[in-house]
Design a protein around this motif. Sequence first.
Motif, PDB file in Angstrom:
ATOM      1  N   PHE A   1     -49.630  -9.789 -16.072  1.00 11.42           N
ATOM      2  CA  PHE A   1     -50.799  -9.531 -16.809  1.00 11.42           C
ATOM      3  C   PHE A   1     -50.441  -9.913 -18.188  1.00 11.42           C
ATOM      4  O   PHE A   1     -51.231 -10.130 -19.222  1.00 11.42           O
ATOM      5  N   LYS A   2     -49.180 -10.571 -18.547  1.00 12.11           N
ATOM      6  CA  LYS A   2     -48.780 -11.354 -19.881  1.00 12.11           C
ATOM      7  C   LYS A   2     -48.141 -12.487 -19.287  1.00 12.11           C
ATOM      8  O   LYS A   2     -47.414 -12.831 -18.106  1.00 12.11           O
ATOM      9  N   ASP A   3     -47.984 -13.430 -20.377  1.00 17.94           N
ATOM     10  CA  ASP A   3     -47.394 -14.691 -19.954  1.00 17.94           C
ATOM     11  C   ASP A   3     -45.673 -14.578 -19.822  1.00 17.94           C
ATOM     12  O   ASP A   3     -45.141 -14.946 -19.035  1.00 17.94           O
ATOM     13  N   HIS A   4     -45.300 -13.730 -20.748  1.00 16.42           N
ATOM     14  CA  HIS A   4     -43.763 -13.666 -20.686  1.00 16.42           C
ATOM     15  C   HIS A   4     -43.163 -12.409 -19.912  1.00 16.42           C
ATOM     16  O   HIS A   4     -43.927 -11.458 -19.980  1.00 16.42           O
ATOM     17  N   ALA A   5     -42.005 -12.530 -19.233  1.00 11.03           N
ATOM     18  CA  ALA A   5     -41.354 -11.581 -18.421  1.00 11.03           C
ATOM     19  C   ALA A   5     -40.128 -11.632 -19.051  1.00 11.03           C
ATOM     20  O   ALA A   5     -39.301 -12.741 -19.112  1.00 11.03           O
ATOM     21  N   ILE A   6     -39.522 -10.440 -19.164  1.00  9.78           N
ATOM     22  CA  ILE A   6     -37.907 -10.191 -19.192  1.00  9.78           C
ATOM     23  C   ILE A   6     -37.221  -9.848 -17.925  1.00  9.78           C
ATOM     24  O   ILE A   6     -37.561  -8.985 -17.509  1.00  9.78           O
ATOM     25  N   PHE A   7     -36.335 -10.774 -17.747  1.00 13.50           N
ATOM     26  CA  PHE A   7     -35.492 -10.529 -16.463  1.00 13.50           C
ATOM     27  C   PHE A   7     -34.227 -10.204 -16.967  1.00 13.50           C
ATOM     28  O   PHE A   7     -33.517 -10.461 -17.994  1.00 13.50           O
ATOM     29  N   ASN A   8     -33.684  -9.157 -16.204  1.00 17.68           N
ATOM     30  CA  ASN A   8     -32.555  -8.435 -16.331  1.00 17.68           C
ATOM     31  C   ASN A   8     -31.909  -8.103 -14.808  1.00 17.68           C
ATOM     32  O   ASN A   8     -32.485  -7.587 -14.106  1.00 17.68           O
ATOM     33  N   ALA A   9     -31.097  -9.051 -14.555  1.00 14.52           N
ATOM     34  CA  ALA A   9     -30.023  -8.907 -13.343  1.00 14.52           C
ATOM     35  C   ALA A   9     -28.793  -8.214 -13.704  1.00 14.52           C
ATOM     36  O   ALA A   9     -27.933  -8.436 -14.571  1.00 14.52           O
ATOM     37  N   THR A  10     -28.280  -7.159 -12.503  1.00 16.34           N
ATOM     38  CA  THR A  10     -27.183  -6.372 -12.710  1.00 16.34           C
ATOM     39  C   THR A  10     -26.737  -6.494 -11.322  1.00 16.34           C
ATOM     40  O   THR A  10     -27.411  -7.000 -10.326  1.00 16.34           O
ATOM     41  N   PRO A  11     -25.598  -6.162 -10.962  1.00 15.53           N
ATOM     42  CA  PRO A  11     -25.163  -5.999  -9.589  1.00 15.53           C
ATOM     43  C   PRO A  11     -26.051  -5.496  -8.457  1.00 15.53           C
ATOM     44  O   PRO A  11     -25.817  -5.727  -7.256  1.00 15.53           O
ATOM     45  N   ASN A  12     -26.729  -4.539  -8.949  1.00 19.84           N
ATOM     46  CA  ASN A  12     -27.730  -3.710  -8.271  1.00 19.84           C
ATOM     47  C   ASN A  12     -29.163  -4.600  -7.811  1.00 19.84           C
ATOM     48  O   ASN A  12     -29.656  -4.263  -6.587  1.00 19.84           O
ATOM     49  N   GLY A  13     -29.474  -5.466  -8.682  1.00 22.20           N
ATOM     50  CA  GLY A  13     -30.523  -6.138  -8.268  1.00 22.20           C
ATOM     51  C   GLY A  13     -31.160  -7.144  -9.417  1.00 22.20           C
ATOM     52  O   GLY A  13     -30.701  -7.135 -10.550  1.00 22.20           O
ATOM     53  N   LEU A  14     -32.429  -7.303  -9.217  1.00 21.24           N
ATOM     54  CA  LEU A  14     -33.115  -8.068 -10.408  1.00 21.24           C
ATOM     55  C   LEU A  14     -34.348  -7.018 -10.696  1.00 21.24           C
ATOM     56  O   LEU A  14     -34.912  -6.200  -9.946  1.00 21.24           O
TER      57      LEU A  14
ATOM     58  N   ARG B   1     -22.100 -12.899 -12.035  1.00 18.04           N
ATOM     59  CA  ARG B   1     -20.821 -13.164 -12.277  1.00 18.04           C
ATOM     60  C   ARG B   1     -20.635 -12.001 -13.704  1.00 18.04           C
ATOM     61  O   ARG B   1     -19.633 -12.143 -14.141  1.00 18.04           O
ATOM     62  N   GLU B   2     -21.493 -11.411 -14.182  1.00 20.13           N
ATOM     63  CA  GLU B   2     -21.512 -10.652 -15.368  1.00 20.13           C
ATOM     64  C   GLU B   2     -22.121  -9.119 -14.923  1.00 20.13           C
ATOM     65  O   GLU B   2     -22.818  -9.137 -13.917  1.00 20.13           O
ATOM     66  N   ASP B   3     -21.787  -8.469 -15.993  1.00 18.24           N
ATOM     67  CA  ASP B   3     -22.430  -7.033 -15.525  1.00 18.24           C
ATOM     68  C   ASP B   3     -23.885  -6.971 -15.846  1.00 18.24           C
ATOM     69  O   ASP B   3     -24.585  -6.409 -15.008  1.00 18.24           O
ATOM     70  N   SER B   4     -24.473  -7.732 -16.482  1.00 16.26           N
ATOM     71  CA  SER B   4     -25.878  -7.891 -17.028  1.00 16.26           C
ATOM     72  C   SER B   4     -26.074  -9.214 -17.412  1.00 16.26           C
ATOM     73  O   SER B   4     -25.433  -9.770 -18.360  1.00 16.26           O
ATOM     74  N   VAL B   5     -27.042  -9.876 -16.662  1.00 18.17           N
ATOM     75  CA  VAL B   5     -27.506 -11.225 -17.186  1.00 18.17           C
ATOM     76  C   VAL B   5     -29.011 -11.092 -17.515  1.00 18.17           C
ATOM     77  O   VAL B   5     -29.797 -10.512 -16.747  1.00 18.17           O
TER      78      VAL B   5
END
Lengths: 407, 279
Positions: free
Chosen positions: B35-48, B75-79
């Motif tokens: 519903f908005k243009d921008h999204a914050i992505f956060n990836a961890t070993p658990n998923g996205l 490859r990192e804890d949090s991307v």
Amino acid sequence: MKCVIERNGVKVFGKAIHALARIGDELWLDPVMKGLAMRSVNSAHSAYACFLFSPLFFQHYSPDTGPAQDCGTVKCKLVMKSVLPLFRCLATIERNVDSCQISINLPDNRVIFQFHCRHGITKTHNMGFQESEALQAVFPSHLCPNVLKAQPRLLGDMVMHFPVSQEEITLSMSPLRVNLKSYYEDESDQMKAMHTEMSLEPSEFDYFQVGVDSDITFCLKELRGLLSFAESHGLPVSAHFGAAGKPVAFSVEDMVLEASVVLATLVNPESRTPSQATEAQAPAALRCGGVAEPTEGPCEADAGPPQAQEFPSAGELIASSQGSPVFSGTALMREFTRTGEDSDRLRTPRYTHRGRGITTPPSSKVRSLLFGAVSCEQGDGCTSMLPSLVCSSDTEDGGEERASGAL
Amino acid sequence: MPLSTQSQTEGDNYVLVASLDNVRNLSNILKAITFKDHAIFNATPNGLKVTVEDSKCLQANAFIQAEIFQEFTIREDSVGFQVNLTVLLDCLTIFGGSTVPGVATALRMCYNGYGYPLTLFLEEGGVVTVCKINTQEPEEPIDFEFCSTNVTNKVILQSESLKEAFSELDMTSEVLQITMSPSQPYFRLSTFGNSGNAHYDYPKDSDMMELFQCTKTQTNRYKMSLLKPSTKALALSCKVSVRTDSRGFLSLQYLVRNDDGQICFVEYYCCPDEEVEEE
């Protein structure tokens, strides 16, 4: 007023609302002893519809009409846009709704629609209503010389051939056949558009009575709602009409409900000049007034005994809860026969192609006989000799000779 | 797989690689929070986790666990990064939105880290499209401080019953009022529009009600414009949990099954519009 509609009835009720929504933007609710009347009229006052549900239709019905005034006699006007969404998706209603309760709360000026649905879910809609004069059109259909009655399938098949955008059609009746054709007022439209015409024999109708050969032109769009209702309910549709210029009434009825749509018709320009049209009116009216039986034309269908009143004039006279006076037929006929100056050039927006404004080409007129509404915007000082068929219920005079539409 | 040869030309600098045999398992969920243009992505070993926010009052999160992906290497804890979600969805659906049985679009999503674009390889029927979308510095998502210990009322409903209500909601109403109570009316949605009020009541013993845990009567109002987008998530879901905490903050959690029947979650957090006196 309080009434409860059980599951199957809710869909029928919803379909009635759909049909009424085709006519006007407002919905009049009128609970009377005889049943719950729902009415609508279009802004031009050239189309009127009424659905009357008898108490038998409801699981429970109490109109709450006590002695005389104010105890519960309500004249309730709702905005169609508020009511229609509640019944918009009939398939969902059929699936989900167990019952619908409608009550009118006078002190708060609210109508409450409560739907009891599957899974114990309850939906309650409170909407405000406007106090209003009762709406009622009087049309003595039993005095009409021409009567047709047909199975809904037949009519559905007939109108199916006309494009959805088709505004008006002309129905022509003679002892030999019934003709339906598309009507275009504009020369230019006539050249560009596709014309459809079809013809039926009297034997295709359940009842065929021709008192006077006539061609009536009316708005098809407004009728489609009733036809759709009739088809879904499997009810035959009756049409009562006379010469061009007089209203046509389409009606259906069954054990628990009656519905009718009354439409104004155009005075057909093609067959006569305007002045002749006026005169032609009078004889027709006289004939109309004098007709107790269909003496005029041979009736070729296997109709029963030649009674004018084969069936009750459905839905035409519904005394409003206000007890507003109802026209007597003779008074009405007096008005019809008084031809007067046909200067009533009420050109309603509906009958004018968009953007052309309300100027009236000399060749065609609309007689808004339903409501005797005279638009003083026309500015040519026309005075209407036409009776108002809809009176506001607080007039004393029986509504004769009203110069302006009561609504 | 043709895609694996592609990646070698770009080097092995990815901090995040995620592959899906069916891109719809990602795109459908993302549509529910667009519903908005921008999204914050956060990836961890658990998923996205993908977050979208509106006016600091509404936050939507979509969770796609690592197990959903055919390949999920981090490859990192949090991307974290931020992208234009509309553009991303356009790319994910570049082969068209319609589903032809047996034909699926495959996705390989790669990210090199801070400053690099998000690279998407999409393949259908042997045709490969490569998309590179610029990324931005990820903003910190708002912490609504909604914790389970603070939850006063909770219900879990089957989505089917709510879908109809939400599709019928009177949009002329500025607010959606939610009443939850251990007594009548138990769970009620109310609108106050131009034509009047409407109330949708769900009794606690309805067979649509899977869980009913209400400790006190609470009525809260939320801006309709904020909650309306949640209808998309509702449409995808089979169950929804509605929780309010002592401050009146609303948490809606939707259980969504993807094309392969795997479970993902979408949640919405919303601030109350105004305090209504608790009865």
